[in-house]
Write a protein that holds these residues in place. Structure first.
Motif, PDB file in Angstrom:
ATOM      1  N   GLN A 190      18.430  68.509  14.739  1.00  0.00           N
ATOM      2  CA  GLN A 190      19.072  67.532  13.855  1.00  0.00           C
ATOM      3  C   GLN A 190      20.585  67.724  13.852  1.00  0.00           C
ATOM      4  OE1 GLN A 190      17.727  64.999  12.350  1.00  0.00           O
ATOM      5  NE2 GLN A 190      15.541  65.424  12.271  1.00  0.00           N
ATOM      6  N   LYS A 191      21.019  68.978  13.865  1.00  0.00           N
ATOM      7  CA  LYS A 191      22.451  69.276  13.869  1.00  0.00           C
ATOM      8  C   LYS A 191      23.106  68.789  15.154  1.00  0.00           C
ATOM      9  CE  LYS A 191      25.688  73.145  13.334  1.00  0.00           C
ATOM     10  NZ  LYS A 191      25.800  74.612  13.137  1.00  0.00           N
ATOM     11  N   ILE A 192      22.454  69.052  16.287  1.00  0.00           N
ATOM     12  CA  ILE A 192      22.993  68.611  17.584  1.00  0.00           C
ATOM     13  C   ILE A 192      23.013  67.088  17.659  1.00  0.00           C
ATOM     14  CG2 ILE A 192      22.554  68.563  20.075  1.00  0.00           C
ATOM     15  CD1 ILE A 192      21.414  71.400  19.792  1.00  0.00           C
ATOM     16  N   TRP A 193      21.953  66.435  17.192  1.00  0.00           N
ATOM     17  CA  TRP A 193      21.906  64.969  17.211  1.00  0.00           C
ATOM     18  C   TRP A 193      23.052  64.375  16.402  1.00  0.00           C
ATOM     19  CZ3 TRP A 193      15.938  64.752  16.057  1.00  0.00           C
ATOM     20  CH2 TRP A 193      15.251  65.038  17.235  1.00  0.00           C
ATOM     21  N   GLU A 194      23.301  64.945  15.227  1.00  0.00           N
ATOM     22  CA  GLU A 194      24.366  64.409  14.384  1.00  0.00           C
ATOM     23  C   GLU A 194      25.729  64.604  15.038  1.00  0.00           C
ATOM     24  OE1 GLU A 194      26.408  62.355  11.950  1.00  0.00           O
ATOM     25  OE2 GLU A 194      24.220  62.428  11.830  1.00  0.00           O
ATOM     26  N   GLN A 195      25.933  65.732  15.677  1.00  0.00           N
ATOM     27  CA  GLN A 195      27.199  65.965  16.388  1.00  0.00           C
ATOM     28  C   GLN A 195      27.379  64.942  17.505  1.00  0.00           C
ATOM     29  OE1 GLN A 195      26.739  70.037  17.635  1.00  0.00           O
ATOM     30  NE2 GLN A 195      27.624  70.885  15.751  1.00  0.00           N
ATOM     31  N   ASN A 196      26.328  64.708  18.277  1.00  0.00           N
ATOM     32  CA  ASN A 196      26.405  63.750  19.385  1.00  0.00           C
ATOM     33  C   ASN A 196      26.570  62.323  18.893  1.00  0.00           C
ATOM     34  OD1 ASN A 196      26.179  65.765  21.278  1.00  0.00           O
ATOM     35  ND2 ASN A 196      23.991  65.482  21.626  1.00  0.00           N
ATOM     36  N   ARG A 197      25.920  61.988  17.778  1.00  0.00           N
ATOM     37  CA  ARG A 197      26.096  60.651  17.208  1.00  0.00           C
ATOM     38  C   ARG A 197      27.546  60.423  16.809  1.00  0.00           C
ATOM     39  NH1 ARG A 197      20.754  60.873  13.242  1.00  0.00           N
ATOM     40  NH2 ARG A 197      19.187  60.711  14.907  1.00  0.00           N
ATOM     41  N   PHE A 198      28.149  61.440  16.229  1.00  0.00           N
ATOM     42  CA  PHE A 198      29.542  61.289  15.809  1.00  0.00           C
ATOM     43  C   PHE A 198      30.475  61.144  17.001  1.00  0.00           C
ATOM     44  CE2 PHE A 198      33.693  62.977  14.488  1.00  0.00           C
ATOM     45  CZ  PHE A 198      33.988  62.027  13.513  1.00  0.00           C
ATOM     46  N   ILE A 199      30.212  61.910  18.073  1.00  0.00           N
ATOM     47  CA  ILE A 199      31.016  61.775  19.293  1.00  0.00           C
ATOM     48  C   ILE A 199      30.919  60.344  19.834  1.00  0.00           C
ATOM     49  CG2 ILE A 199      31.182  62.475  21.720  1.00  0.00           C
ATOM     50  CD1 ILE A 199      30.249  65.263  20.822  1.00  0.00           C
ATOM     51  N   TYR A 203      33.937  57.542  19.993  1.00  0.00           N
ATOM     52  CA  TYR A 203      34.284  56.869  21.242  1.00  0.00           C
ATOM     53  C   TYR A 203      34.361  55.354  21.036  1.00  0.00           C
ATOM     54  CZ  TYR A 203      33.713  55.284  26.090  1.00  0.00           C
ATOM     55  OH  TYR A 203      33.865  54.658  27.298  1.00  0.00           O
ATOM     56  N   GLY A 204      33.343  54.801  20.387  1.00  0.00           N
ATOM     57  CA  GLY A 204      33.312  53.360  20.184  1.00  0.00           C
ATOM     58  C   GLY A 204      34.411  52.856  19.275  1.00  0.00           C
ATOM     59  N   VAL A 205      34.648  53.555  18.170  1.00  0.00           N
ATOM     60  CA  VAL A 205      35.668  53.127  17.203  1.00  0.00           C
ATOM     61  C   VAL A 205      37.053  53.182  17.807  1.00  0.00           C
ATOM     62  CG1 VAL A 205      36.787  53.697  15.024  1.00  0.00           C
ATOM     63  CG2 VAL A 205      34.308  53.736  15.188  1.00  0.00           C
ATOM     64  N   ASN A 206      37.379  54.293  18.446  1.00  0.00           N
ATOM     65  CA  ASN A 206      38.722  54.426  18.998  1.00  0.00           C
ATOM     66  C   ASN A 206      39.016  53.386  20.076  1.00  0.00           C
ATOM     67  OD1 ASN A 206      40.162  56.565  17.661  1.00  0.00           O
ATOM     68  ND2 ASN A 206      38.606  57.953  18.435  1.00  0.00           N
ATOM     69  N   GLU A 308      23.830  50.509  11.706  1.00  0.00           N
ATOM     70  CA  GLU A 308      24.042  51.060  10.376  1.00  0.00           C
ATOM     71  C   GLU A 308      24.748  52.411  10.386  1.00  0.00           C
ATOM     72  OE1 GLU A 308      20.044  48.870  10.205  1.00  0.00           O
ATOM     73  OE2 GLU A 308      21.051  50.243  11.560  1.00  0.00           O
ATOM     74  N   TYR A 309      24.832  53.020  11.563  1.00  0.00           N
ATOM     75  CA  TYR A 309      25.363  54.382  11.584  1.00  0.00           C
ATOM     76  C   TYR A 309      26.800  54.450  11.095  1.00  0.00           C
ATOM     77  CZ  TYR A 309      27.056  58.905  13.019  1.00  0.00           C
ATOM     78  OH  TYR A 309      27.622  60.156  13.012  1.00  0.00           O
ATOM     79  N   THR A 310      27.072  55.378  10.203  1.00  0.00           N
ATOM     80  CA  THR A 310      28.433  55.708   9.780  1.00  0.00           C
ATOM     81  C   THR A 310      28.535  57.227   9.761  1.00  0.00           C
ATOM     82  OG1 THR A 310      27.760  55.607   7.464  1.00  0.00           O
ATOM     83  CG2 THR A 310      28.786  53.628   8.392  1.00  0.00           C
ATOM     84  N   PRO A 311      29.719  57.772   9.987  1.00  0.00           N
ATOM     85  CA  PRO A 311      29.854  59.225  10.035  1.00  0.00           C
ATOM     86  C   PRO A 311      29.690  59.840   8.652  1.00  0.00           C
ATOM     87  CG  PRO A 311      31.993  58.194  10.165  1.00  0.00           C
ATOM     88  CD  PRO A 311      30.996  57.084  10.256  1.00  0.00           C
ATOM     89  N   PRO A 312      29.336  61.119   8.583  1.00  0.00           N
ATOM     90  CA  PRO A 312      29.241  61.802   7.299  1.00  0.00           C
ATOM     91  C   PRO A 312      30.552  61.747   6.532  1.00  0.00           C
ATOM     92  CG  PRO A 312      28.303  63.139   9.055  1.00  0.00           C
ATOM     93  CD  PRO A 312      28.997  61.979   9.705  1.00  0.00           C
ATOM     94  N   LYS A 315      33.563  63.951   7.450  1.00  0.00           N
ATOM     95  CA  LYS A 315      34.245  63.790   8.719  1.00  0.00           C
ATOM     96  C   LYS A 315      35.533  63.012   8.496  1.00  0.00           C
ATOM     97  CE  LYS A 315      31.144  65.506  11.637  1.00  0.00           C
ATOM     98  NZ  LYS A 315      31.413  66.594  12.590  1.00  0.00           N
ATOM     99  N   LYS A 316      36.671  63.669   8.675  1.00  0.00           N
ATOM    100  CA  LYS A 316      37.959  63.047   8.381  1.00  0.00           C
ATOM    101  C   LYS A 316      38.768  62.736   9.632  1.00  0.00           C
ATOM    102  CE  LYS A 316      37.497  63.216   3.909  1.00  0.00           C
ATOM    103  NZ  LYS A 316      37.301  61.983   3.125  1.00  0.00           N
ATOM    104  N   ILE A 317      38.394  63.312  10.759  1.00  0.00           N
ATOM    105  CA  ILE A 317      39.183  63.135  11.966  1.00  0.00           C
ATOM    106  C   ILE A 317      38.345  62.479  13.049  1.00  0.00           C
ATOM    107  CG2 ILE A 317      40.514  64.313  13.768  1.00  0.00           C
ATOM    108  CD1 ILE A 317      41.074  66.518  11.777  1.00  0.00           C
ATOM    109  N   PHE A 318      38.820  61.359  13.581  1.00  0.00           N
ATOM    110  CA  PHE A 318      38.133  60.706  14.690  1.00  0.00           C
ATOM    111  C   PHE A 318      38.524  61.390  15.995  1.00  0.00           C
ATOM    112  CE2 PHE A 318      37.713  57.410  11.559  1.00  0.00           C
ATOM    113  CZ  PHE A 318      36.498  56.863  11.839  1.00  0.00           C
TER     114      PHE A 318
END
Length: 318
Positions: A190-199, A203-206, A308-312, A315-318
Motif C-alpha cells: 500500500q505504501k509503495i502504491w501510494e508513492q507511485n500514484r503520487f509520482i 507528472y500529469g499535473v506539472n 478522483e485521485y488527489t494527493p494526501p 504532500k506539499k511539493i509537486f
C-alpha cells in the motif's frame, strides 16, 4: 467526422455536487435489469442496479461525463452527460450480446497493445501491468464490421485492477471505457502504491500546468473567458518570467478547462490562492496553495489513475 477540438478556460466559483440517477432495461423483453453495473468512465465511481433496475451515482462535480452500463450477456453501452448542479436521469436499454468470438491471437494482441500503450512514468510499468482476462467479438453491421469486447488487468505499480470495456476498435480511434477497482495488499505494498500514484499525479499535473503556461497543450491554443462569457486577453492572467525568474499564472478564482467537442469532452480544473508559481522547468513552487482535479492528460494517464485521485494532505511539493 469529428469537430475540431477546442479548449476553453472559464473563471467561475465553486459548485455544489450533483448526481445521476436512472434505470436499466432489457431491449428485447422490456424488463428492468438487476445487478447491472453503471459507472463513470475513468473512475472509481460505480454502482449496481437494484431489483427495479434503478441506480444512483452521487457526489459528482458539474461537468461532462461518460456514463457506462454493463451487464453479463449484454453489450456495454454509454451515454455522454453534461451535468450541472441538478440531478440528471438516464435510461439505459441494453441489447443482448450476439457477437462472434475472435480467436485471432495476433489481432487480440494488437488491440491490447494499442489501447494499453506503454507508459514510462513508473520504471518497469509494462512488466507490472498484468493481463487477467480478455474476450473480444465482432458483429457485421450496415457500416461494416465492428470489433468490441473487454479485458481486465492488474496495475501492480499503482495497485488498481482495471476493467476496460471496448465498444468499438479501430487502430486510429478505439472507443473504450475504464473502471478502476483498488487492490488489497500488504502495508508495504500500500505504501509503495501510494508513492507511485503520487509520482504519476505529479507528472500529469506539472505537464498539464506547464503546457497551459506555454500555450502548447493544443495545436489551436486556448481561450480565456470571464464568468460572463466575455473573452479576456491572456496577458491579464499570464506573466512569463525572464530567464532565471519564476513564471506566474495568476488566478482570480477557479479556472475550468473543457477539452473536446460540444457533444463530448474532458474537463479539468485548476484553483489557486492568488497565483501558481512555476520554476523554469515547469515545477510548481507553491503547491500548498494549489488544488487541481479532473482529467489532465487523457492519453498519458490512461490506465494509471482514476479521476478522483488527489494527493494526501501532507504532500506539499509537486
Amino acid at each position: 467526422m469529428r469537430s475540431p477540438f477546442w479548449i476553453i478556460f472559464v473563471v467561475a466559483p465553486l459548485h455544489l455536487l450533483a448526481q445521476i440517477s436512472g434505470q436499466v432495461k432489457d431491449f428485447k423483453s422490456g424488463q428492468f435489469l438487476k445487478n447491472a453495473e453503471v459507472f463513470i468512465d475513468n473512475s472509481l465511481n460505480r454502482v449496481a442496479t437494484d431489483d427495479k433496475g434503478y441506480f444512483l451515482l452521487e457526489g459528482l462535480k458539474p461537468g461532462v461525463y461518460r456514463v457506462g452500463c454493463a451487464a453479463p450477456g449484454f453489450e456495454t453501452t454509454y451515454q455522454t452527460v453534461r451535468l450541472d448542479k441538478n440531478e440528471k436521469y438516464l435510461l439505459f436499454i441494453l441489447k443482448k450480446d450476439a457477437g462472434k468470438k475472435i480467436s485471432d491471437k495476433l489481432l487480440i494482441a494488437e488491440i491490447l497493445s494499442q489501447i494499453s500503450s506503454q507508459n514510462k512514468i513508473i520504471p518497469g510499468w509494462n512488466e507490472r501491468f498484468v493481463l487477467k482476462s480478455a474476450q473480444f467479438k465482432y458483429v457485421d453491421e450496415e457500416t461494416g464490421r465492428r470489433i468490441y469486447g473487454k479485458f481486465e488487468a492488474e496495475n501492480l505499480a499503482l495497485g488498481y485492477l482495471v476493467k476496460c470495456h471496448v465498444l468499438s476498435y479501430t487502430k486510429t480511434n478505439p472507443v473504450y471505457l475504464l473502471v478502476f477497482y483498488p487492490m488489497k495488499g500488504t502495508e508495504e505494498e500500500q505504501k509503495i502504491w501510494e508513492q507511485n500514484r503520487f509520482i504519476t499525479y505529479q507528472y500529469g499535473v506539472n505537464n498539464f500546468l506547464e503546457s497551459i503556461l506555454q500555450n502548447t497543450y493544443h495545436i489551436n491554443g486556448y481561450k480565456i473567458l470571464d464568468e460572463n462569457g466575455t473573452p479576456v486577453s491572456p496577458e491579464n492572467f499570464l506573466t512569463i518570467g525572464y530567464s532565471g525568474e519564476a513564471n506566474r499564472l495568476t488566478l482570480n478564482g477557479r479556472l475550468k478547462i473543457i477539452m473536446g467537442t460540444s457533444e463530448e469532452g474532458y474537463e479539468s480544473w485548476v484553483e489557486a490562492d492568488g497565483r501558481i508559481v512555476f520554476s523554469d522547468d515547469g515545477l510548481i513552487l507553491n503547491s500548498d496553495s494549489v488544488r487541481v482535479g479532473g482529467v489532465f492528460d487523457e492519453k498519458g494517464l490512461s490506465f494509471q489513475l482514476p479521476q478522483e485521485y488527489t494527493p494526501p494532505a501532507d504532500k506539499k511539493i509537486f
